[in-house]
Scaffold this motif. Structure first.
Motif, PDB file in Angstrom:
ATOM      1  N   THR A   1      85.362  46.164  69.176  1.00 51.79           N
ATOM      2  CA  THR A   1      85.999  45.652  70.153  1.00 51.79           C
ATOM      3  C   THR A   1      87.536  45.482  69.150  1.00 51.79           C
ATOM      4  OG1 THR A   1      84.750  44.525  71.118  1.00 51.79           O
ATOM      5  CG2 THR A   1      85.451  46.224  72.333  1.00 51.79           C
ATOM      6  N   ARG A   2      86.917  44.205  68.257  1.00 47.52           N
ATOM      7  CA  ARG A   2      87.650  43.210  67.529  1.00 47.52           C
ATOM      8  C   ARG A   2      86.604  42.341  66.187  1.00 47.52           C
ATOM      9  NH1 ARG A   2      86.745  38.051  66.627  1.00 47.52           N
ATOM     10  NH2 ARG A   2      84.839  37.716  68.553  1.00 47.52           N
ATOM     11  N   PHE A   3      87.598  43.146  65.101  1.00 51.00           N
ATOM     12  CA  PHE A   3      86.927  42.732  63.946  1.00 51.00           C
ATOM     13  C   PHE A   3      88.035  41.194  63.780  1.00 51.00           C
ATOM     14  CE2 PHE A   3      89.516  46.117  63.570  1.00 51.00           C
ATOM     15  CZ  PHE A   3      89.906  45.978  61.779  1.00 51.00           C
ATOM     16  N   THR A   4      88.007  40.323  62.241  1.00 54.87           N
ATOM     17  CA  THR A   4      88.504  38.971  61.765  1.00 54.87           C
ATOM     18  C   THR A   4      88.169  39.610  60.427  1.00 54.87           C
ATOM     19  OG1 THR A   4      86.450  37.830  61.707  1.00 54.87           O
ATOM     20  CG2 THR A   4      87.401  37.739  64.044  1.00 54.87           C
ATOM     21  N   LEU A   5      89.779  39.406  60.020  1.00 53.90           N
ATOM     22  CA  LEU A   5      89.817  39.169  58.537  1.00 53.90           C
ATOM     23  C   LEU A   5      89.745  37.177  58.161  1.00 53.90           C
ATOM     24  CD1 LEU A   5      92.258  42.209  57.660  1.00 53.90           C
ATOM     25  CD2 LEU A   5      89.864  42.086  56.916  1.00 53.90           C
ATOM     26  N   ASP A   6      89.348  37.179  56.839  1.00 50.12           N
ATOM     27  CA  ASP A   6      89.636  36.154  56.460  1.00 50.12           C
ATOM     28  C   ASP A   6      91.250  35.769  55.725  1.00 50.12           C
ATOM     29  OD1 ASP A   6      87.272  34.585  56.731  1.00 50.12           O
ATOM     30  OD2 ASP A   6      87.003  36.071  55.638  1.00 50.12           O
TER      31      ASP A   6
END
Length: 464
Positions: free
Chosen positions: A77-82
């Motif tokens: 439902t959410r993800f992250t990148l650097d």
């Protein structure tokens, strides 16, 4: 390791690229790394990066568009990148605008309009602009750096987010397509094969493709007023990008790379990439810069007498140890640096200079005179690039060579690079494979060398 500054226990991970599972429904904004958990992200694995950059050398402005193909390893439902401090203009998921996104610190948080199912492939596109800022660390500033007349990327271990959005952990390896537009007076070198260079009114667009899996810290872009050349004298083409004034001296100082490649292929097995490149920047670098398929040196590494040839060997060896075989966790860094340091001794021996035995004896005396408080297989985050990791790692390799004998030792090394080609590795995998080749347990050798702080004596050759 960076060029401007010197780089001087949890359960073992496997050789695959998957990060440990995270809570269902949320892409965790951290990795499972024991040293640098804030770099890297859970919930997905990347498959491919397609990065387009437009760089203005006068202002240092970088405009980028990155398309990242990934596969969800859990419902998201959410993800992250650097990503460093750029202005984010747009975020798309499979061509549709993200429901929302936030960018705080070096984390880009992305909410898709609908959840991404576990096992589903998706593509996230990020458009961003700004002036790249190196990332501060224990080991100096890392990543994209504007030079007096050009730019370089020196990202190991956490500098990749200074110029591209990524899953910045060594276990997450992907193929890359890198396109860079820069003023036509400059040449651009990046990882992989040069596919095209298209000249415009005042700029040239360079396209490179790298099909072999690559960790984000090994991705690089080099921009400068270089003369491009190529040496085809052996099994692997070797490209070069060198300031015109240094071309003649470069030809001498780096002139034995083809022979070096042949020696390392005999010792380590086939070179793991299609070609190799060397860039010499027109500035001084304290140490060379490691990248996949290429190495970056400073003008000070050319002296006309091959005074830095040990570093030429070291960086070439990283193509096997570090780039093809990438550590699954940063605490295993000795598998990169110890083996590359030992390659320096092997080249010295093969080229008719000092033997590995002579190098080992001198290195042992040097390490013995230093504090005995570093555990090679787990040196601690602040000492990942301590000189003792390099020297003691090379000594551990020489101790293993003395124990196994040359025939078994080099068969083991070739098996090591073949078994884990383009994968990730741990200390436990290294010792297990060595024991299979030895036909017996090697705890009496590995425990003091890898897991205890006191420096052991080198074993007697052929000792059992």
């Amino acid at each position: 390791m960076t060029g401007r500054t010197h780089h001087g226990a949890a359960a073992e991970q496997g050789s695959g690229r998957r990060l440990s599972a995270q809570p269902a429904g949320v892409g965790a904004s951290s990795s499972t790394d024991t040293y640098l958990p804030e770099h890297g992200n859970g919930g997905y694995r990347t498959e491919h990066y397609d990065v387009e950059l437009d760089y203005r050398l006068g202002t240092g402005r970088l405009a980028g568009r990155a398309r990242i193909t990934a596969v969800a390893t859990q419902p998201l439902t959410r993800f992250t990148l650097d990503l460093g401090p750029f202005r984010i203009n747009r975020v798309l998921i499979d061509g549709r605008a993200a429901a929302r996104f936030t960018h705080r610190g070096h984390k880009l948080n992305i909410w898709p309009t609908r959840p991404i199912a576990a096992g589903a492939e998706f593509m996230v596109e990020v458009r961003y602009v700004g002036t790249p800022v190196p990332i501060p660390s224990h080991w100096g500033e890392l990543g994209w750096e504007q030079l007096t007349d050009g730019a370089l990327v020196a990202a190991q271990p956490i500098g990749a987010p200074s110029w591209l959005p990524c899953n910045d952990h060594p276990t997450d390896k992907a193929s890359y397509r890198i396109t860079v537009t820069a003023p036509s007076a400059y040449r651009v070198v990046a990882n992989g094969r040069l596919v095209s260079s298209r000249v415009g009114a005042s700029t040239t667009t360079w396209l490179y493709e790298s099909s072999e899996p690559m960790a984000s810290y090994l991705a690089t872009v080099q921009i400068g007023r270089y003369e491009l050349g190529e040496v085809i004298d052996g099994s692997v083409p070797i490209r070069a990008a060198v300031p015109p004034a240094l071309v003649s001296s470069f030809g001498h100082d780096f002139g034995r790379q083809a022979q070096m490649m042949a020696v390392f292929e005999r010792c380590f097995g086939p070179y793991p990439f299609a070609e190799y490149a060397v860039v010499v920047v027109d500035e001084e670098l304290e140490i060379p810069v490691e990248a996949q398929g290429l190495s970056i040196f400073g003008a000070n590494h050319i002296d006309g007498v091959r005074g830095a040839e040990n570093l030429v060997a070291h960086e070439l060896a990283h193509q096997w140890f570090g780039n093809s075989l990438t550590v699954a966790d940063w605490r295993h860094i000795w598998l990169n640096e110890g083996l590359a340091n030992y390659a320096e001794w092997l080249w010295s021996e093969a080229s008719g200079s000092e033997s590995a035995e002579a190098h080992a004896a001198r290195a042992w005396r040097k390490v013995a005179a230093l504090p005995q408080d570093l555990v090679l297989a787990d040196p601690g985050v602040a000492r990942m690039f301590d000189d003792r990791v390099y020297l003691r790692g090379a000594l551990a390799m020489h101790a293993l060579r003395r124990t196994l004998g040359d025939t078994v030792f080099f068969a083991f090394l070739a098996d090591w690079t073949t078994t884990h080609r383009h994968g990730t590795v741990t200390t436990a995998q290294f010792t297990a494979l060595a024991e299979r080749h030895a036909g017996r347990t090697l705890g009496e050798l590995f425990t003091p060398w890898l897991h205890a702080p006191a420096l052991p004596q080198l074993p007697t050759p052929g000792a059992r």
